[in-house]
Motif scaffolding. Structure first.
Motif, PDB file in Angstrom:
ATOM      1  N   LEU A   1      21.514  87.899 -48.293  1.00  0.00           N
ATOM      2  CA  LEU A   1      22.215  87.959 -49.448  1.00  0.00           C
ATOM      3  C   LEU A   1      22.482  86.447 -49.790  1.00  0.00           C
ATOM      4  O   LEU A   1      22.274  85.970 -51.061  1.00  0.00           O
ATOM      5  N   ALA A   2      22.986  85.640 -48.971  1.00  0.00           N
ATOM      6  CA  ALA A   2      23.288  84.129 -49.148  1.00  0.00           C
ATOM      7  C   ALA A   2      22.129  83.209 -49.707  1.00  0.00           C
ATOM      8  O   ALA A   2      22.337  82.460 -50.235  1.00  0.00           O
ATOM      9  N   TYR A   3      21.053  83.504 -48.747  1.00  0.00           N
ATOM     10  CA  TYR A   3      19.852  82.641 -49.146  1.00  0.00           C
ATOM     11  C   TYR A   3      19.408  83.014 -50.769  1.00  0.00           C
ATOM     12  O   TYR A   3      19.308  82.045 -51.138  1.00  0.00           O
ATOM     13  N   TYR A   4      19.536  83.991 -51.106  1.00  0.00           N
ATOM     14  CA  TYR A   4      19.221  84.294 -52.668  1.00  0.00           C
ATOM     15  C   TYR A   4      19.892  83.805 -53.634  1.00  0.00           C
ATOM     16  O   TYR A   4      19.862  83.150 -54.764  1.00  0.00           O
ATOM     17  N   ILE A   5      21.457  84.284 -53.374  1.00  0.00           N
ATOM     18  CA  ILE A   5      22.411  83.784 -54.217  1.00  0.00           C
ATOM     19  C   ILE A   5      22.770  82.448 -54.297  1.00  0.00           C
ATOM     20  O   ILE A   5      23.130  81.863 -55.424  1.00  0.00           O
ATOM     21  N   ASN A   6      22.500  81.642 -53.063  1.00  0.00           N
ATOM     22  CA  ASN A   6      22.880  80.284 -53.083  1.00  0.00           C
ATOM     23  C   ASN A   6      21.765  79.336 -53.516  1.00  0.00           C
ATOM     24  O   ASN A   6      21.752  78.061 -53.274  1.00  0.00           O
ATOM     25  N   HIS A   7      20.440  80.041 -53.658  1.00  0.00           N
ATOM     26  CA  HIS A   7      19.242  79.195 -53.786  1.00  0.00           C
ATOM     27  C   HIS A   7      19.439  78.398 -55.076  1.00  0.00           C
ATOM     28  O   HIS A   7      19.873  78.632 -55.787  1.00  0.00           O
ATOM     29  N   PRO A   8      18.897  77.149 -54.945  1.00  0.00           N
ATOM     30  CA  PRO A   8      19.035  76.013 -55.969  1.00  0.00           C
ATOM     31  C   PRO A   8      18.455  76.768 -57.196  1.00  0.00           C
ATOM     32  O   PRO A   8      18.740  76.099 -58.444  1.00  0.00           O
ATOM     33  N   LEU A   9      17.289  77.545 -57.398  1.00  0.00           N
ATOM     34  CA  LEU A   9      16.748  78.083 -58.477  1.00  0.00           C
ATOM     35  C   LEU A   9      17.503  79.256 -58.984  1.00  0.00           C
ATOM     36  O   LEU A   9      16.973  80.028 -59.802  1.00  0.00           O
ATOM     37  N   TYR A  10      18.570  79.694 -58.613  1.00  0.00           N
ATOM     38  CA  TYR A  10      19.061  80.942 -58.767  1.00  0.00           C
ATOM     39  C   TYR A  10      19.615  80.859 -60.055  1.00  0.00           C
ATOM     40  O   TYR A  10      20.306  80.043 -60.739  1.00  0.00           O
TER      41      TYR A  10
ATOM     42  N   ALA B   1      16.574  67.545 -50.365  1.00  0.00           N
ATOM     43  CA  ALA B   1      16.792  67.227 -51.996  1.00  0.00           C
ATOM     44  C   ALA B   1      17.786  67.945 -52.621  1.00  0.00           C
ATOM     45  O   ALA B   1      18.529  67.442 -53.272  1.00  0.00           O
ATOM     46  N   LYS B   2      18.114  69.166 -52.042  1.00  0.00           N
ATOM     47  CA  LYS B   2      19.159  69.965 -52.390  1.00  0.00           C
ATOM     48  C   LYS B   2      20.278  70.163 -51.609  1.00  0.00           C
ATOM     49  O   LYS B   2      21.233  71.009 -51.839  1.00  0.00           O
ATOM     50  N   ALA B   3      20.353  69.266 -50.358  1.00  0.00           N
ATOM     51  CA  ALA B   3      21.498  69.476 -49.582  1.00  0.00           C
ATOM     52  C   ALA B   3      22.834  69.194 -50.074  1.00  0.00           C
ATOM     53  O   ALA B   3      22.944  68.047 -50.579  1.00  0.00           O
ATOM     54  N   PHE B   4      23.629  69.922 -49.508  1.00  0.00           N
ATOM     55  CA  PHE B   4      24.983  69.662 -49.919  1.00  0.00           C
ATOM     56  C   PHE B   4      25.399  69.472 -51.250  1.00  0.00           C
ATOM     57  O   PHE B   4      26.180  69.058 -51.493  1.00  0.00           O
ATOM     58  N   THR B   5      24.821  70.231 -52.243  1.00  0.00           N
ATOM     59  CA  THR B   5      24.999  70.445 -53.452  1.00  0.00           C
ATOM     60  C   THR B   5      25.557  71.567 -53.751  1.00  0.00           C
ATOM     61  O   THR B   5      25.341  72.466 -53.129  1.00  0.00           O
ATOM     62  N   SER B   6      26.387  71.299 -54.977  1.00  0.00           N
ATOM     63  CA  SER B   6      27.058  72.770 -55.439  1.00  0.00           C
ATOM     64  C   SER B   6      25.996  73.411 -56.469  1.00  0.00           C
ATOM     65  O   SER B   6      25.549  72.804 -57.092  1.00  0.00           O
ATOM     66  N   SER B   7      26.297  74.705 -56.605  1.00  0.00           N
ATOM     67  CA  SER B   7      25.662  75.599 -57.664  1.00  0.00           C
ATOM     68  C   SER B   7      26.423  75.127 -58.987  1.00  0.00           C
ATOM     69  O   SER B   7      27.609  75.091 -58.984  1.00  0.00           O
ATOM     70  N   PRO B   8      25.618  75.238 -60.052  1.00  0.00           N
ATOM     71  CA  PRO B   8      26.105  74.856 -61.464  1.00  0.00           C
ATOM     72  C   PRO B   8      26.897  76.173 -61.868  1.00  0.00           C
ATOM     73  O   PRO B   8      27.590  76.177 -63.063  1.00  0.00           O
ATOM     74  N   HIS B   9      26.507  77.379 -61.383  1.00  0.00           N
ATOM     75  CA  HIS B   9      26.905  78.757 -61.685  1.00  0.00           C
ATOM     76  C   HIS B   9      28.357  79.237 -60.992  1.00  0.00           C
ATOM     77  O   HIS B   9      28.164  79.162 -59.886  1.00  0.00           O
ATOM     78  N   SER B  10      29.134  79.799 -61.961  1.00  0.00           N
ATOM     79  CA  SER B  10      30.347  79.851 -61.292  1.00  0.00           C
ATOM     80  C   SER B  10      30.323  81.462 -60.699  1.00  0.00           C
ATOM     81  O   SER B  10      31.047  81.499 -59.894  1.00  0.00           O
ATOM     82  N   VAL B  11      29.266  82.137 -61.015  1.00  0.00           N
ATOM     83  CA  VAL B  11      29.111  83.310 -60.159  1.00  0.00           C
ATOM     84  C   VAL B  11      28.711  83.197 -58.962  1.00  0.00           C
ATOM     85  O   VAL B  11      29.190  84.168 -58.064  1.00  0.00           O
ATOM     86  N   VAL B  12      27.968  82.110 -58.635  1.00  0.00           N
ATOM     87  CA  VAL B  12      27.745  81.808 -57.120  1.00  0.00           C
ATOM     88  C   VAL B  12      29.190  81.591 -56.200  1.00  0.00           C
ATOM     89  O   VAL B  12      29.216  82.149 -55.389  1.00  0.00           O
TER      90      VAL B  12
END
Length: 167
Positions: free
Chosen positions: A87-96, A28-39
């Motif tokens: 690091l990457a798992y948590y920073i790029n998580h869809p619920l971050y 469901a979240k594959a290949f989507t980008s994060s809405p947060h610029s910090v990511v």
């Protein structure tokens, strides 16, 4: 070759999470980008750090021994690659949810990151000039006119001080 492998791995591993490969966060979240610029900023900082390390390995550092035990290579790669994945798992998580909300906080973090990266590079250049190529003699590090090397007045390995500041 050892250090190139150690430092190229975290780049590759981080991008697997950054581009949200389906086997990490689900289809469901594959290949989507994060809405947060910090990511995106975190990805840029992480990538810049390891690209800098690769460049330093090729052009700055001098290595005295041509071999490393296989056990150490595996251990080092496991550390670098595993820490990048953690690091990457948590920073790029869809619920971050980013801790920084204001643009001032993000700007100060960017500035501090640049200062620490520049300081780390300056110390590595200073340390590499301590040993004359082909010689086994060693000299003590000392501060120069470069203000980033002035940490030598306070600590013996300021490259690690800058490294902690980067994270």
């Amino acid at each position: 070759m050892v250090f190139l492998t150690e430092y190229a791995g975290p780049l590759f591993v981080y991008f697997l999470f950054y581009f949200r490969m389906p086997f990490f966060y689900g289809l469901a979240k594959a290949f989507t980008s994060s809405p947060h610029s910090v990511v995106h900023l975190a990805c840029c900082c992480h990538s810049f750090h390891y690209i800098k390390r690769l460049i330093e390995t090729i052009f700055v550092h001098r290595f005295s021994h041509g071999t490393m035990p296989l056990k150490s290579i595996v251990k080092n790669c496991f550390y670098y690659w595993g820490f990048a994945a953690w690091l990457a798992y948590y920073i790029n998580h869809p619920l971050y949810t980013p801790p920084c909300k204001s643009e001032n906080e993000v700007s100060s973090i960017k500035l501090f990151q640049c200062i620490c990266e520049t300081g780390n590079f300056s110390i590595h250049v200073a340390l590499s000039s301590l040993r004359i190529e082909g010689s086994r003699s060693r000299r003590y590090p000392f501060p120069t006119r470069n203000p980033f090397t002035w940490l030598f007045f306070f600590v013996s390995c300021p490259n690690y001080t800058y490294e902690v500041g980067q994270y």
